[in-house]
Design a protein around this motif. Structure first.
Motif, PDB file in Angstrom:
ATOM      1  N   ILE A   1      52.673  14.618  43.665  1.00 26.04           N
ATOM      2  CA  ILE A   1      51.002  14.681  43.857  1.00 26.04           C
ATOM      3  C   ILE A   1      50.341  15.233  42.571  1.00 26.04           C
ATOM      4  CG2 ILE A   1      49.248  15.710  45.129  1.00 26.04           C
ATOM      5  CD1 ILE A   1      50.985  15.118  47.865  1.00 26.04           C
ATOM      6  N   ILE A   2      50.938  16.416  42.224  1.00 27.65           N
ATOM      7  CA  ILE A   2      50.409  17.238  41.081  1.00 27.65           C
ATOM      8  C   ILE A   2      50.306  16.212  39.855  1.00 27.65           C
ATOM      9  CG2 ILE A   2      50.787  19.118  39.477  1.00 27.65           C
ATOM     10  CD1 ILE A   2      49.856  19.956  42.303  1.00 27.65           C
ATOM     11  N   SER A   3      51.233  15.540  39.658  1.00 22.88           N
ATOM     12  CA  SER A   3      51.544  14.842  38.159  1.00 22.88           C
ATOM     13  C   SER A   3      50.565  13.573  38.318  1.00 22.88           C
ATOM     14  CB  SER A   3      53.033  14.446  37.924  1.00 22.88           C
ATOM     15  OG  SER A   3      53.587  13.703  39.051  1.00 22.88           O
ATOM     16  N   ALA A   4      49.991  13.335  39.819  1.00 18.67           N
ATOM     17  CA  ALA A   4      49.427  11.864  39.920  1.00 18.67           C
ATOM     18  C   ALA A   4      50.402  10.754  40.069  1.00 18.67           C
ATOM     19  CB  ALA A   4      48.311  11.572  39.164  1.00 18.67           C
ATOM     20  N   GLU A   5      51.736  11.000  40.195  1.00 17.22           N
ATOM     21  CA  GLU A   5      52.631   9.631  40.273  1.00 17.22           C
ATOM     22  C   GLU A   5      52.209   9.124  41.848  1.00 17.22           C
ATOM     23  OE1 GLU A   5      57.391   8.712  40.364  1.00 17.22           O
ATOM     24  OE2 GLU A   5      56.784  10.705  39.937  1.00 17.22           O
ATOM     25  N   LEU A   6      51.909  10.071  42.729  1.00 16.51           N
ATOM     26  CA  LEU A   6      51.405   9.685  44.010  1.00 16.51           C
ATOM     27  C   LEU A   6      49.745  10.024  43.600  1.00 16.51           C
ATOM     28  CD1 LEU A   6      53.706  11.289  46.525  1.00 16.51           C
ATOM     29  CD2 LEU A   6      53.315   8.848  45.977  1.00 16.51           C
ATOM     30  N   GLU A   7      49.085   9.171  43.270  1.00 18.67           N
ATOM     31  CA  GLU A   7      47.793   9.135  42.940  1.00 18.67           C
ATOM     32  C   GLU A   7      46.741   9.456  44.161  1.00 18.67           C
ATOM     33  OE1 GLU A   7      48.102   4.819  43.789  1.00 18.67           O
ATOM     34  OE2 GLU A   7      49.308   6.374  43.064  1.00 18.67           O
ATOM     35  N   PRO A   8      45.603  10.405  43.916  1.00 19.38           N
ATOM     36  CA  PRO A   8      44.510  10.826  44.650  1.00 19.38           C
ATOM     37  C   PRO A   8      44.129   9.349  45.449  1.00 19.38           C
ATOM     38  CG  PRO A   8      44.238  11.759  42.592  1.00 19.38           C
ATOM     39  CD  PRO A   8      45.444  10.707  42.440  1.00 19.38           C
ATOM     40  N   GLY A   9      44.062   9.453  46.626  1.00 14.24           N
ATOM     41  CA  GLY A   9      43.588   8.347  47.732  1.00 14.24           C
ATOM     42  C   GLY A   9      44.838   7.593  48.166  1.00 14.24           C
TER      43      GLY A   9
ATOM     44  N   GLN B   1      44.910   8.327  63.879  1.00 19.59           N
ATOM     45  CA  GLN B   1      44.596   6.563  63.815  1.00 19.59           C
ATOM     46  C   GLN B   1      44.494   6.065  62.491  1.00 19.59           C
ATOM     47  OE1 GLN B   1      44.758   5.723  67.093  1.00 19.59           O
ATOM     48  NE2 GLN B   1      44.887   8.047  67.611  1.00 19.59           N
ATOM     49  N   LEU B   2      44.262   6.731  61.503  1.00 20.08           N
ATOM     50  CA  LEU B   2      44.327   6.211  60.061  1.00 20.08           C
ATOM     51  C   LEU B   2      45.451   6.136  59.174  1.00 20.08           C
ATOM     52  CD1 LEU B   2      40.748   6.840  59.150  1.00 20.08           C
ATOM     53  CD2 LEU B   2      41.698   4.740  60.319  1.00 20.08           C
ATOM     54  N   GLY B   3      46.111   7.430  59.217  1.00 18.73           N
ATOM     55  CA  GLY B   3      47.343   7.684  58.501  1.00 18.73           C
ATOM     56  C   GLY B   3      47.342   8.971  57.487  1.00 18.73           C
ATOM     57  N   THR B   4      48.184   9.196  56.666  1.00 21.43           N
ATOM     58  CA  THR B   4      48.441  10.285  55.612  1.00 21.43           C
ATOM     59  C   THR B   4      48.006   9.902  54.304  1.00 21.43           C
ATOM     60  OG1 THR B   4      50.039  11.361  57.154  1.00 21.43           O
ATOM     61  CG2 THR B   4      49.572  11.894  54.909  1.00 21.43           C
ATOM     62  N   PHE B   5      47.157  10.520  53.830  1.00 23.65           N
ATOM     63  CA  PHE B   5      46.637  10.167  52.305  1.00 23.65           C
ATOM     64  C   PHE B   5      46.652  11.497  51.426  1.00 23.65           C
ATOM     65  CE2 PHE B   5      44.510   7.836  55.628  1.00 23.65           C
ATOM     66  CZ  PHE B   5      44.357   6.644  54.881  1.00 23.65           C
ATOM     67  N   VAL B   6      47.010  11.039  50.034  1.00 24.19           N
ATOM     68  CA  VAL B   6      46.762  11.980  48.838  1.00 24.19           C
ATOM     69  C   VAL B   6      45.409  12.319  48.886  1.00 24.19           C
ATOM     70  CG1 VAL B   6      46.962  12.542  46.659  1.00 24.19           C
ATOM     71  CG2 VAL B   6      48.812  11.297  47.952  1.00 24.19           C
ATOM     72  N   THR B   7      44.916  13.867  48.820  1.00 22.22           N
ATOM     73  CA  THR B   7      43.512  13.966  48.860  1.00 22.22           C
ATOM     74  C   THR B   7      42.989  13.700  47.347  1.00 22.22           C
ATOM     75  OG1 THR B   7      44.085  16.336  48.414  1.00 22.22           O
ATOM     76  CG2 THR B   7      43.680  15.599  50.715  1.00 22.22           C
TER      77      THR B   7
ATOM     78  N   ASP C   1      48.401  21.652  54.581  1.00 20.97           N
ATOM     79  CA  ASP C   1      48.241  22.992  54.508  1.00 20.97           C
ATOM     80  C   ASP C   1      47.640  23.483  53.174  1.00 20.97           C
ATOM     81  OD1 ASP C   1      48.859  23.125  57.298  1.00 20.97           O
ATOM     82  OD2 ASP C   1      50.653  24.175  57.189  1.00 20.97           O
ATOM     83  N   GLU C   2      48.094  22.741  52.130  1.00 26.53           N
ATOM     84  CA  GLU C   2      47.862  23.176  50.736  1.00 26.53           C
ATOM     85  C   GLU C   2      46.729  22.379  50.194  1.00 26.53           C
ATOM     86  OE1 GLU C   2      50.896  23.516  47.767  1.00 26.53           O
ATOM     87  OE2 GLU C   2      52.219  24.469  49.436  1.00 26.53           O
ATOM     88  N   ARG C   3      46.061  21.511  51.288  1.00 24.97           N
ATOM     89  CA  ARG C   3      44.919  20.720  51.026  1.00 24.97           C
ATOM     90  C   ARG C   3      45.384  19.551  50.000  1.00 24.97           C
ATOM     91  NH1 ARG C   3      39.683  24.408  50.329  1.00 24.97           N
ATOM     92  NH2 ARG C   3      40.969  25.465  48.766  1.00 24.97           N
ATOM     93  N   LEU C   4      46.670  19.263  50.030  1.00 25.31           N
ATOM     94  CA  LEU C   4      47.052  18.176  49.066  1.00 25.31           C
ATOM     95  C   LEU C   4      47.179  16.756  49.539  1.00 25.31           C
ATOM     96  CD1 LEU C   4      49.734  20.159  46.876  1.00 25.31           C
ATOM     97  CD2 LEU C   4      47.426  19.323  46.113  1.00 25.31           C
ATOM     98  N   VAL C   5      47.413  16.777  50.824  1.00 24.99           N
ATOM     99  CA  VAL C   5      47.343  15.459  51.682  1.00 24.99           C
ATOM    100  C   VAL C   5      46.512  15.846  52.843  1.00 24.99           C
ATOM    101  CG1 VAL C   5      49.676  14.828  51.095  1.00 24.99           C
ATOM    102  CG2 VAL C   5      49.422  15.986  53.075  1.00 24.99           C
ATOM    103  N   ALA C   6      46.037  14.602  53.378  1.00 25.51           N
ATOM    104  CA  ALA C   6      44.939  14.724  54.537  1.00 25.51           C
ATOM    105  C   ALA C   6      45.727  13.791  55.716  1.00 25.51           C
ATOM    106  CB  ALA C   6      43.691  14.412  54.296  1.00 25.51           C
ATOM    107  N   ILE C   7      46.137  14.393  56.795  1.00 30.06           N
ATOM    108  CA  ILE C   7      46.618  13.726  58.019  1.00 30.06           C
ATOM    109  C   ILE C   7      45.359  13.262  58.861  1.00 30.06           C
ATOM    110  CG2 ILE C   7      48.162  13.606  59.722  1.00 30.06           C
ATOM    111  CD1 ILE C   7      49.866  15.660  58.142  1.00 30.06           C
ATOM    112  N   VAL C   8      45.297  11.874  58.892  1.00 35.69           N
ATOM    113  CA  VAL C   8      44.093  11.320  59.700  1.00 35.69           C
ATOM    114  C   VAL C   8      44.402  10.668  60.655  1.00 35.69           C
ATOM    115  CG1 VAL C   8      41.740  10.181  59.489  1.00 35.69           C
ATOM    116  CG2 VAL C   8      42.788  11.327  57.440  1.00 35.69           C
TER     117      VAL C   8
END
Length: 231
Positions: free
Chosen positions: A26-34, A71-77, A62-69
């Motif tokens: 996530i930090i390196s954007a290999e898993l890109e935002p969104g 009914q929708l899923g988990t996303f890179v913030t 907890d580090e605000r790097l992903v959002a768990i929503v």
């Protein structure tokens, strides 16, 4: 997408290795935002069960790097400018306090290690090796915190630094950035070697604010990676 339990994630439990690998991606954007994250896909890529992946995603939430929503899923913030400012505030408070003690406590062996790190940074800069430089940068800041006698300062700073680290990583390929970073690191280490807490704190504070000074440029270069500014 290639995510692996690499060198930085080696050692420790499977849970910690997965967390470190995903955090680095996530930090390196290999898993890109969104990006939407699949527990099954990540588990397959990392060669582990879903359990450590799920646990890692909770830590990253907890580090605000992903959002768990629900009914929708988990996303890179997306990168949050507020999150960047919060991280910079925490890091500056902790590391500037730590370096004052480091300047009073650093012995010859510790100073030799800091100088060796700077020499390696010079080599990484000359080779244009941003990945190697990033590891050396992190190691230098960690060493300075450890020299204070309060290693927890680095652990707390690192956990708060997610959004700031993402911006810093995007800055590394910018022309002249690595050279400027090395020069500022040299000023910090020189002040520590001189046993001057005031100068060490001043040099480090200036250095830590470098990322914030370039935030507007990085945001303009990567608009899809950032949250929309609040009205």
């Amino acid at each position: 997408m290639r995510i692996a339990l690499g060198e930085r994630a080696s050692g420790g439990s499977a849970r910690d290795q997965v967390y470190l690998a995903l955090r680095e991606a996530i930090i390196s954007a290999e898993l890109e935002p969104g990006r939407r994250l699949s527990e099954n896909e990540l588990a397959e890529l990392l060669g582990v069960s879903r359990t450590p992946v799920r646990e890692a995603l909770v830590r990253l939430r907890d580090e605000r790097l992903v959002a768990i929503v629900p009914q929708l899923g988990t996303f890179v913030t997306l990168i949050s400018t507020e999150g960047v400012a919060d991280a910079a505030f925490v890091r500056e408070a902790l590391e500037c306090a730590a370096i004052r003690l480091a300047a009073q406590r650093a012995g010859e062996d510790a100073l030799a290690e800091l100088q060796a790190n700077l020499a390696a940074q010079d080599r990484a800069q000359a080779a244009g090796d941003a990945e190697a430089f990033d590891g050396l940068d992190e190691a230098l800041h960690r060493s300075l915190c450890e020299l204070s006698g309060h290693e927890i300062a680095w652990d707390l700073s690192r956990r708060a630094n997610g959004h700031l680290d993402r911006v810093r990583r995007l800055s590394l390929p910018e022309p002249g950035y690595l050279g400027e970073m090395v020069a500022e690191h040299r000023q910090v280490v020189a002040a520590v070697a001189a046993g001057d807490p005031d100068r060490a704190e001043e040099a480090l504070r200036h250095h830590l604010r470098m990322v914030l000074s370039g935030l507007g440029h990085i945001r303009a270069a990567h608009p899809d990676f950032f949250e929309e500014p609040a009205d």
